[in-house]
Design a protein around this motif. Structure first.
Motif, mmCIF file in Angstrom:
data_model
loop_
_atom_site.group_PDB
_atom_site.id
_atom_site.type_symbol
_atom_site.label_atom_id
_atom_site.label_comp_id
_atom_site.label_asym_id
_atom_site.label_seq_id
_atom_site.Cartn_x
_atom_site.Cartn_y
_atom_site.Cartn_z
ATOM 1 N N VAL A 160 61.827 87.363 69.249
ATOM 2 C CA VAL A 160 61.428 88.190 68.110
ATOM 3 C C VAL A 160 61.616 87.370 66.835
ATOM 4 O O VAL A 160 62.742 87.130 66.395
ATOM 5 C CB VAL A 160 62.251 89.493 68.036
ATOM 6 N N THR A 214 57.587 89.578 63.459
ATOM 7 C CA THR A 214 57.703 90.696 64.395
ATOM 8 C C THR A 214 58.858 91.598 64.018
ATOM 9 O O THR A 214 58.759 92.835 64.084
ATOM 10 C CB THR A 214 57.895 90.179 65.833
ATOM 11 N N PHE A 232 52.176 95.689 69.801
ATOM 12 C CA PHE A 232 52.515 94.266 69.860
ATOM 13 C C PHE A 232 51.721 93.482 70.907
ATOM 14 O O PHE A 232 52.057 92.340 71.201
ATOM 15 C CB PHE A 232 54.014 94.102 70.148
#
Length: 351
Positions: free
Chosen positions: A174, A178, A205
């Motif tokens: 991540v 994000t 995502f």
């Protein structure tokens, strides 16, 4: 390893110990590694050297010595292989080890990690950190918990609680973009992420959504692969002076083509996709690729294709960096024997 490149430099030059140092180019390059003393000022790897100097005026720049880093890396991997052949290197300073069936017959993964770290320090004078758990994702996350010079075990009974309280930006994979998107959705910790359905996460995502759905539940089935596939070979240069003229660019592309060919020849590698990377003076980045049916094999081919990609550039701005890389290589993946992880754990973490 803890701040590997910087730690090697401090070890080899005692005058640098305890000081804020950055490995990399001072004037035009980026920081390849920063010592922990420099990190206190916000200096990080991949940061432009100019920015790093602004954050830490007393920062000492040290030119990189990659042959030395590779030498130390080989010494460290020799220690790994004393315990298991299932070693998956991620870089010069990081690797996954599967110690389910280890050569020492040791039943404690905690003690194996502690012993490996001690041997690394005795052999190299450098410190290392370790993460221990039931899969690669959890071990990777754990390895950052007690850095530097520590280790962390995520016991099977503690996985659910640990992941629910873990900030999403600490989840391996991540990144900043994000994480900010998750924050905007009210997802701050694992328990928030866990509330989302796989359909919802996939919609938000893409393919990564299923990965987030699984890992927040402690599910990660990737095995330790001793023979990682090399996916690309790249060469690039940051120039001391910006390039303005077409002739300058052509000369640099020719030099990069020769260097790329040399690297490929050493390892008997061929590839079908050539990518040109351009970083402009304002740090904007542009890449463009060409894939052909047959393998590229000669520096003349890299140069000709590189020039063709250069002609497709969207801007006529001063250039600070050029790079060429080859992918879709002729390397083949070797299948590994699946091994179920049944590592005995202990209820403590060794620092």
């Amino acid at each position: 390893m803890d701040a590997f490149y910087a730690s090697v430099e401090q070890h080899d030059n005692p005058a640098l110990k305890g000081k804020a140092i950055a490995v990399g180019g001072q004037h035009r390059g980026v920081v390849a590694a920063a010592s922990y003393e420099a990190r206190k000022f916000g200096v990080r790897s991949a940061m432009p050297s100019k920015t790093a100097k602004q954050k830490c005026p007393d920062l000492i720049f040290v030119p990189p010595r990659f042959p030395r880093y590779k030498e130390v890396s080989r010494q460290i991997r020799e220690i790994f292989y004393e315990y298991t052949d299932l070693v998956e290197p991620l870089s010069l300073d990081e690797a996954y080890l599967d110690v389910t069936e280890n050569k020492k017959g040791m039943e404690s993964a905690n003690l194996i990690a502690k012993e490996i770290r001690r041997k690394i320090f005795e052999k190299t004078g450098l410190t290392a950190s370790a993460g221990i758990s039931v899969n690669k994702f959890l071990a990777k996350v754990a390895s950052d918990i007690n850095k530097p010079n520590g280790q962390k075990t995520i016991h099977p009974d503690k996985i659910e609680t640990f992941l629910e309280e873990l900030p999403v930006e600490k989840f391996y994979g991540v990144g900043k973009v994000t994480a900010n998107k998750m924050f905007s959705l009210g997802i701050y910790k694992g328990k928030d992420l866990k509330k989302r359905s796989i359909e919802d996460l996939t919609r938000l995502f893409g393919k990564s959504g299923a990965h987030y759905y699984n890992v927040v539940r402690g599910i990660h089935t990737s095995e330790v692969k001793p023979h990682r596939i090399q996916k690309s070979v790249a060469v690039e240069r940051t120039f001391s002076e910006d390039l303005f003229e077409e002739q300058q660019v052509n000369e640099k592309l020719e030099s990069l083509s020769e260097e790329l060919h040399s690297r490929l020849q050493k390892n008997n590698i061929l590839g079908r996709t050539l990518t040109l990377k351009i970083k402009y003076k304002d740090f904007s980045l542009y890449t463009r690729s060409i894939t052909q049916e047959d393998y590229f094999s000669l520096p003349e081919q890299y140069l000709k294709t590189g020039k063709k990609l250069w002609e497709l550039r969207p801007f006529d701005k001063p250039v600070r960096l050029l790079g060429l890389s080859l992918s879709h290589l002729n390397t083949e993946e070797k299948k590994q024997v699946s091994v179920q992880l049944k590592i005995p754990f202990e209820e403590f973490d060794d620092r």
